[in-house]
Design a protein around this motif. Structure first.
Motif, PDB file in Angstrom:
ATOM      1  N   VAL A  32      17.715  33.330  12.013  1.00  7.79           N
ATOM      2  CA  VAL A  32      17.408  34.764  11.979  1.00  7.79           C
ATOM      3  C   VAL A  32      17.381  35.255  10.529  1.00  7.79           C
ATOM      4  CG1 VAL A  32      18.322  37.045  12.567  1.00  7.79           C
ATOM      5  CG2 VAL A  32      18.241  35.251  14.298  1.00  7.79           C
ATOM      6  N   ARG A  33      18.339  34.835   9.721  1.00  3.86           N
ATOM      7  CA  ARG A  33      18.380  35.253   8.317  1.00  3.86           C
ATOM      8  C   ARG A  33      17.163  34.747   7.553  1.00  3.86           C
ATOM      9  NH1 ARG A  33      23.065  33.153   4.811  1.00  3.86           N
ATOM     10  NH2 ARG A  33      21.528  31.684   4.067  1.00  3.86           N
ATOM     11  N   HIS A  34      16.784  33.494   7.765  1.00  4.89           N
ATOM     12  CA  HIS A  34      15.606  32.944   7.093  1.00  4.89           C
ATOM     13  C   HIS A  34      14.333  33.662   7.528  1.00  4.89           C
ATOM     14  CE1 HIS A  34      17.436  29.735   4.827  1.00  4.89           C
ATOM     15  NE2 HIS A  34      18.095  29.324   5.899  1.00  4.89           N
ATOM     16  N   LYS A  35      14.246  33.992   8.806  1.00  5.79           N
ATOM     17  CA  LYS A  35      13.075  34.712   9.308  1.00  5.79           C
ATOM     18  C   LYS A  35      12.991  36.096   8.662  1.00  5.79           C
ATOM     19  CE  LYS A  35      10.860  36.413  13.469  1.00  5.79           C
ATOM     20  NZ  LYS A  35      10.956  36.694  14.878  1.00  5.79           N
ATOM     21  N   ARG A  36      14.117  36.792   8.572  1.00  9.98           N
ATOM     22  CA  ARG A  36      14.123  38.119   7.938  1.00  9.98           C
ATOM     23  C   ARG A  36      13.755  38.030   6.460  1.00  9.98           C
ATOM     24  NH1 ARG A  36      19.589  40.500  10.627  1.00  9.98           N
ATOM     25  NH2 ARG A  36      18.691  40.996  12.659  1.00  9.98           N
ATOM     26  N   GLN A  37      14.274  37.019   5.774  1.00  9.23           N
ATOM     27  CA  GLN A  37      13.942  36.841   4.358  1.00  9.23           C
ATOM     28  C   GLN A  37      12.456  36.552   4.185  1.00  9.23           C
ATOM     29  OE1 GLN A  37      16.647  33.715   3.201  1.00  9.23           O
ATOM     30  NE2 GLN A  37      18.224  35.166   2.526  1.00  9.23           N
ATOM     31  N   ARG A  38      11.904  35.707   5.042  1.00  7.44           N
ATOM     32  CA  ARG A  38      10.471  35.388   4.969  1.00  7.44           C
ATOM     33  C   ARG A  38       9.636  36.637   5.227  1.00  7.44           C
ATOM     34  NH1 ARG A  38      10.064  31.823   8.884  1.00  7.44           N
ATOM     35  NH2 ARG A  38       9.135  33.260  10.352  1.00  7.44           N
ATOM     36  N   GLU A  39      10.005  37.424   6.233  1.00  9.05           N
ATOM     37  CA  GLU A  39       9.279  38.652   6.533  1.00  9.05           C
ATOM     38  C   GLU A  39       9.371  39.637   5.376  1.00  9.05           C
ATOM     39  OE1 GLU A  39      11.038  39.892  10.203  1.00  9.05           O
ATOM     40  OE2 GLU A  39       9.775  38.556  11.411  1.00  9.05           O
ATOM     41  N   ALA A  40      10.538  39.746   4.760  1.00  2.22           N
ATOM     42  CA  ALA A  40      10.706  40.653   3.613  1.00  2.22           C
ATOM     43  C   ALA A  40       9.841  40.195   2.443  1.00  2.22           C
ATOM     44  CB  ALA A  40      12.175  40.717   3.192  1.00  2.22           C
ATOM     45  N   ARG A  41       9.795  38.877   2.185  1.00  2.00           N
ATOM     46  CA  ARG A  41       8.931  38.360   1.114  1.00  2.00           C
ATOM     47  C   ARG A  41       7.465  38.633   1.414  1.00  2.00           C
ATOM     48  NH1 ARG A  41      12.371  33.872   1.327  1.00  2.00           N
ATOM     49  NH2 ARG A  41      10.818  32.745   2.552  1.00  2.00           N
ATOM     50  N   GLN A  42       7.059  38.422   2.660  1.00  2.00           N
ATOM     51  CA  GLN A  42       5.673  38.669   3.042  1.00  2.00           C
ATOM     52  C   GLN A  42       5.315  40.139   2.886  1.00  2.00           C
ATOM     53  OE1 GLN A  42       5.694  37.069   7.017  1.00  2.00           O
ATOM     54  NE2 GLN A  42       4.960  35.060   6.339  1.00  2.00           N
ATOM     55  N   GLU A  43       6.205  41.017   3.297  1.00  2.00           N
ATOM     56  CA  GLU A  43       5.940  42.455   3.174  1.00  2.00           C
ATOM     57  C   GLU A  43       5.881  42.870   1.714  1.00  2.00           C
ATOM     58  OE1 GLU A  43       4.963  46.252   4.364  1.00  2.00           O
ATOM     59  OE2 GLU A  43       4.920  44.371   5.466  1.00  2.00           O
ATOM     60  N   ALA A  44       6.771  42.328   0.888  1.00  3.44           N
ATOM     61  CA  ALA A  44       6.747  42.642  -0.543  1.00  3.44           C
ATOM     62  C   ALA A  44       5.439  42.159  -1.176  1.00  3.44           C
ATOM     63  CB  ALA A  44       7.945  42.009  -1.251  1.00  3.44           C
ATOM     64  N   GLU A  45       4.993  40.988  -0.796  1.00  3.64           N
ATOM     65  CA  GLU A  45       3.729  40.451  -1.328  1.00  3.64           C
ATOM     66  C   GLU A  45       2.549  41.293  -0.856  1.00  3.64           C
ATOM     67  OE1 GLU A  45       1.902  37.524  -3.789  1.00  3.64           O
ATOM     68  OE2 GLU A  45       3.943  38.220  -3.535  1.00  3.64           O
ATOM     69  N   ARG A  46       2.569  41.679   0.402  1.00  2.64           N
ATOM     70  CA  ARG A  46       1.516  42.544   0.954  1.00  2.64           C
ATOM     71  C   ARG A  46       1.456  43.859   0.184  1.00  2.64           C
ATOM     72  NH1 ARG A  46       1.792  46.842   4.261  1.00  2.64           N
ATOM     73  NH2 ARG A  46      -0.071  47.355   5.427  1.00  2.64           N
ATOM     74  N   LEU A  47       2.613  44.469  -0.025  1.00  2.00           N
ATOM     75  CA  LEU A  47       2.647  45.735  -0.756  1.00  2.00           C
ATOM     76  C   LEU A  47       2.169  45.555  -2.195  1.00  2.00           C
ATOM     77  CD1 LEU A  47       5.942  47.380   0.517  1.00  2.00           C
ATOM     78  CD2 LEU A  47       3.600  48.097   0.967  1.00  2.00           C
ATOM     79  N   ARG A  48       2.538  44.449  -2.826  1.00  2.00           N
ATOM     80  CA  ARG A  48       2.117  44.192  -4.198  1.00  2.00           C
ATOM     81  C   ARG A  48       0.593  44.144  -4.295  1.00  2.00           C
ATOM     82  NH1 ARG A  48       1.040  40.296  -8.090  1.00  2.00           N
ATOM     83  NH2 ARG A  48       0.923  38.506  -6.707  1.00  2.00           N
ATOM     84  N   TYR A  49      -0.046  43.420  -3.382  1.00  4.84           N
ATOM     85  CA  TYR A  49      -1.502  43.324  -3.415  1.00  4.84           C
ATOM     86  C   TYR A  49      -2.172  44.650  -3.078  1.00  4.84           C
ATOM     87  CZ  TYR A  49      -1.918  38.398  -4.421  1.00  4.84           C
ATOM     88  OH  TYR A  49      -1.888  37.197  -5.056  1.00  4.84           O
ATOM     89  N   LEU A  50      -1.598  45.412  -2.144  1.00  2.00           N
ATOM     90  CA  LEU A  50      -2.176  46.713  -1.821  1.00  2.00           C
ATOM     91  C   LEU A  50      -2.026  47.692  -2.985  1.00  2.00           C
ATOM     92  CD1 LEU A  50      -1.292  47.195   1.948  1.00  2.00           C
ATOM     93  CD2 LEU A  50      -3.522  46.678   0.925  1.00  2.00           C
TER      94      LEU A  50
END
Length: 160
Positions: A32-50
């Protein structure tokens, strides 16, 4: 009943079950912790590109010229890849207009990106009473976070 009379299985079985249950719990918590960390990284990357796409599209208050086409295509591609469904629809409209060689109105997409990014970043919406000039792609693209300026003669490179 004395201690010497206890069956060794009476102690081993509960301890084994407890250890197995503890191991399962730890495994689930780590997943669960790894999944949350991966989702947070993905969201941060998405926001960076947007944010980079927004800066490319809204980075100036002058109209776009033919020199900006590659910059606009990159920004629109990023929005298509990382944007919400509404943003993808608006970007697709811009792409179709761009392909026809007609002047593109980026304002609906810029406003949608600005609103979404401010929401995602936890910022208050810009009040409707505050009139901002129309923005558009009329200057060189902004530098991506962490990119250096060396070797580009002071000009900023395309972030993507």
């Amino acid at each position: 009943m004395r201690f010497a009379e206890l069956n060794p299985l009476a102690i081993i079985v509960p301890v084994t079950v407890a250890v197995v249950l503890l191991a399962i719990r730890m495994y689930v918590l780590l997943r669960v912790r790894h999944k949350r960390q991966r989702e947070a990284r993905q969201e941060a990357e998405r926001l960076r590109y947007l944010v980079i796409a927004y800066r490319s599209l809204a980075g100036s208050f002058t109209p776009a010229t033919a020199d900006h086409r590659a910059q606009m295509e990159e920004a629109l591609a990023d929005v298509v890849l990382f944007g919400s469904i509404r943003q993808v629809e608006l970007a697709a409209d811009c792409v179709h207009t761009l392909m026809l060689g007609e002047p593109v109105d980026y304002q609906p997409l810029i406003l949608e990106l600005r609103s979404d990014l401010r929401t995602q970043l936890g910022l208050d919406p810009i009040p409707e009473t505050l009139l901002l000039p129309l923005s558009g792609p009329g200057r060189p693209p902004r530098q991506a976070p962490g990119e250096g300026r060396a070797g580009n003669n002071g000009r900023m490179r395309s972030p993507v």
